[in-house]
Every structure is written in C-alpha cells, then in structure tokens.
Design an enzyme around this catalytic site. Structure first.
Site, PDB file in Angstrom:
ATOM      1  CB  SER A  45      -0.889   0.115   1.325  1.00 37.39           C
ATOM      2  OG  SER A  45      -1.840  -1.120   1.354  1.00 37.39           O
ATOM      3  CB  ALA A  76       1.562  -0.040   4.662  1.00 36.40           C
ATOM      4  CG  HIS A  99      -4.744  -7.040   0.638  1.00 31.99           C
ATOM      5  ND1 HIS A  99      -4.883  -6.304  -0.580  1.00 31.99           N
ATOM      6  CD2 HIS A  99      -3.745  -6.698   1.230  1.00 31.99           C
ATOM      7  CE1 HIS A  99      -3.730  -5.325  -0.503  1.00 31.99           C
ATOM      8  NE2 HIS A  99      -3.073  -5.621   0.680  1.00 31.99           N
ATOM      9  CG  ASN A 151      -0.845   2.228  11.845  1.00 33.07           C
ATOM     10  OD1 ASN A 151      -0.690   1.961  10.904  1.00 33.07           O
ATOM     11  ND2 ASN A 151      -1.108   1.519  12.871  1.00 33.07           N
ATOM     12  CG  HIS A 178      -6.382   2.672   3.243  1.00 32.99           C
ATOM     13  ND1 HIS A 178      -5.487   1.769   3.609  1.00 32.99           N
ATOM     14  CD2 HIS A 178      -6.794   2.914   1.971  1.00 32.99           C
ATOM     15  CE1 HIS A 178      -5.163   1.391   2.121  1.00 32.99           C
ATOM     16  NE2 HIS A 178      -5.698   2.123   1.223  1.00 32.99           N
ATOM     17  CE1 TYR A 215      -8.476  -5.190   1.948  1.00 29.96           C
ATOM     18  CE2 TYR A 215      -6.462  -6.001   3.404  1.00 29.96           C
ATOM     19  CZ  TYR A 215      -6.881  -5.281   2.590  1.00 29.96           C
ATOM     20  OH  TYR A 215      -5.992  -4.273   1.917  1.00 29.96           O
ATOM     21  CD  GLU A 216      -8.085  -6.614  -2.454  1.00 30.16           C
ATOM     22  OE1 GLU A 216      -8.433  -6.091  -3.454  1.00 30.16           O
ATOM     23  OE2 GLU A 216      -6.895  -7.175  -2.368  1.00 30.16           O
ATOM     24  CG  MET A 260      -4.566  -6.263   7.311  1.00 28.86           C
ATOM     25  SD  MET A 260      -5.858  -5.112   6.894  1.00 28.86           S
ATOM     26  CE  MET A 260      -6.042  -3.937   8.526  1.00 28.86           C
ATOM     27  CB  SER A 261      -0.254  -8.221   2.749  1.00 26.61           C
ATOM     28  OG  SER A 261       0.699  -7.381   3.258  1.00 26.61           O
ATOM     29  CG  HIS A 285      -2.971  -1.929  -3.208  1.00 25.07           C
ATOM     30  ND1 HIS A 285      -2.417  -2.904  -3.119  1.00 25.07           N
ATOM     31  CD2 HIS A 285      -3.400  -1.282  -1.992  1.00 25.07           C
ATOM     32  CE1 HIS A 285      -1.982  -3.016  -1.772  1.00 25.07           C
ATOM     33  NE2 HIS A 285      -2.889  -2.252  -1.215  1.00 25.07           N
TER      34      HIS A 285
HETATM   35  N1  HPA Z   1      -2.888  -3.365  11.636  1.00 21.80           N
HETATM   36  C1  HPA Z   1      -2.994  -4.013  10.514  1.00 21.80           C
HETATM   37  N2  HPA Z   1      -2.593  -3.715   9.308  1.00 21.80           N
HETATM   38  C2  HPA Z   1      -2.066  -2.348   9.117  1.00 21.80           C
HETATM   39  C3  HPA Z   1      -1.753  -1.592  10.205  1.00 21.80           C
HETATM   40  C4  HPA Z   1      -2.308  -1.901  11.464  1.00 21.80           C
HETATM   41  O1  HPA Z   1      -2.119  -1.126  12.311  1.00 21.80           O
HETATM   42  N3  HPA Z   1      -1.313  -0.728   9.580  1.00 21.80           N
HETATM   43  C5  HPA Z   1      -1.148  -0.753   8.312  1.00 21.80           C
HETATM   44  N4  HPA Z   1      -1.422  -2.068   7.988  1.00 21.80           N
END
Ligand code: HPA
Length: 270
Positions: A29, A112, A82, A233, A245, A84-85, A209-210, A60
């Site tokens: 990302s 990310a 992903h 973050n 996001h 989750y998609e 998440m990847s 993306h």
């Molecule tokens: N959690 C999960 N996936 C992420 C995060 C997070 O805090 N930041 C970027 N991708």
C-alpha cells in the site's frame, strides 16, 4: 488454480517481455512509486493477464511491470491481492506461482504495517526477520509436487543472507533500519487495543494484513525472500489515535524515497 492456468499466465507474460526477470518485487500500500523508477519497462495491467485476479484497494495500482532496475531485469507487482478483499488464498498467492514458473528465485516483499514496538515511528522501515501467521494457510488442499513438497519447512523463510545484505546496503546508504517479527492478520478491521497489547507483550514488532501467504508460497516454491515493512502507524494506548487507511498511505509516503534507494542498491547486490 491449476498448473495449466499458472503456465498460461506465465506464457502470456513471457510473450510480452524482452528478457526474463531475475528477481521480483511486490509493492505494498502506498509503495507503488518504486514501480515508476523501473526503466525500459513493459507495463501489463493485471486485467490483461489470463487467470490473474484484479486488485480493488485504493493505493494499489494493479500493474505488473517488467523492466530494469540498476541494470537487473525485475518483475514488479504494483498492487497485490489481499485475503480481506474476498479472494481465496489460491488467488492471493497466484502471482507467486506465476513468478515461480517464470523461474524467478529471488523475491522482495514490501508492505505497510502497524508498529507495536514502542520504539518504532511512522515512516520507519523494518526488516521482517520472521513471521507469525494468523491467516488460513495457502497450501491447504491437494499438493502439486511440481510446485513444491507437501510439508515444506518454514525454518528460514526470510533469507539470512538477504537480511545481512540489506543491512550492509542500508549502512552504505546511511538508512536506518529496524527489524522484527511481523504478524499477518486477515484484516480488514484494524486490531483492538487488547490485540495490539497482546502482540506487543509477545515481543512482536509489526502487524499487517498481507505478505504471510505470499511468503509461505514463495518458500514452498523454493524462492529466497527479503521482507520489508514500512511502519505506517504506531500503537500507543496513551494517545487517542485511531489508525485509518488514509493515515497509512500518508505515512508510508514518508518512506518511499529511502525505500526506493534501499531496494535499488540491494537489487544490485543480489
Ligand atoms: N494493523 C494491521 N494492518 C496494518 C496496520 C495496522 O495497524 N497498519 C497498516 N497495515
């Protein structure tokens, strides 16, 4: 996904490019600018590749780029799939199988990720030294022996040699790197405070998440992997901060310049 479908995708890509790539790079990302640095390139939108899934997330791009970076031919995925998609794990990891049939043995995965190590700051780059999977395993189902063994070892999925080389590269370029364990959660919800705290207490450094499914399949297929997380973050229970996001994309962009410099110089060495 059958061997025949993977072959069909690989053959399509081969028909579009001048020389076979030596290494592949998956851009996470907000990290697509590296793809724009590739020279003498062929850009193949995912939607044109037979059997390829199409990416749906903002930030993306959805292009496969083949070209040169520091005089090395590389294949670069601008955008990934992903879980989750709603894709199956076979779809999420399909591009890795295509890379395998293109005879690519070296993979750089980026993402990310949320920092749970309190010493991290947004914009840091972390070497993934190992991972913990909290997703379904992409190898569940019949095993195709042509692609890899039934029970592959996961004892060194992130190549120690690559880790040493990227540290050396970072030192030469004066780039500070962090390192740590990455947890792959399914998403799409961010973690609860209790979950971030649990991961921190377990000594985990980053959550995302990847990456994990791709790396498992790459290891199954005999590829050497370097994993890099850009910290977008950092969890802190004392600050009323909620990850979003948009924040992820903005903070990741802080790291793009040094990530491009690092990966370009690393590619030269492998
Ligand atoms: N959690 C999960 N996936 C992420 C995060 C997070 O805090 N930041 C970027 N991708």
């Amino acid at each position: 996904m059958t061997y025949g479908q993977i072959t069909e995708s690989a053959d399509y890509i081969k028909s579009k490019i001048k020389s076979l790539p030596e290494a592949a790079i998956i851009l996470g990302s907000g990290l697509s600018p590296l793809g724009d640095r590739i020279e003498d390139k062929t850009v193949i939108p995912y939607k044109e590749i037979p059997n390829f899934p199409v990416s749906t997330v903002k930030g993306h791009a959805g292009n496969l780029i083949v070209g040169t970076l520091q005089n090395k031919t590389v294949l670069c995925m601008q955008g990934r799939f992903h879980y989750y998609e709603g894709y199956t794990m076979q779809e999420v990891t399909f591009p890795i199988r295509v890379m395998q049939l293109l005879n690519i043995k070296k993979l750089i995965v980026t993402n990310a990720a949320g920092g749970v190590n309190p010493e991290f700051s947004a914009g840091d780059i972390m070497i993934i030294t190992d991972h913990i999977s909290r997703m379904p395993n992409p190898l569940i189902g019949p095993n195709d022996e042509k692609l890899g063994e039934r029970f592959p070892s996961m004892s060194e999925v992130y190549s120690k040699k690559f880790i040493e080389l990227v540290k050396q590269t970072a030192e030469e370029k004066n780039i500070t790197l962090k390192e740590g364990v990455y947890v792959g959660n399914t998403g799409p919800s961010f973690e609860t405070s209790a979950e971030y705290i649990m991961f921190r207490n377990l000594g985990i450094s980053a959550v995302g998440m990847s990456t994990v499914p791709e790396v498992i399949v790459a290891a199954h297929g005999g590829m050497r992997v370097l994993g890099l997380s850009v910290i977008s973050n950092v969890f802190n229970e004392n600050l009323q901060q909620e990850p979003s996001h948009l924040e992820v994309l903005q903070n990741v962009s802080l790291a793009n310049k040094k990530l491009i410099e690092l990966i370009s110089a690393f590619i030269e060495k492998i």
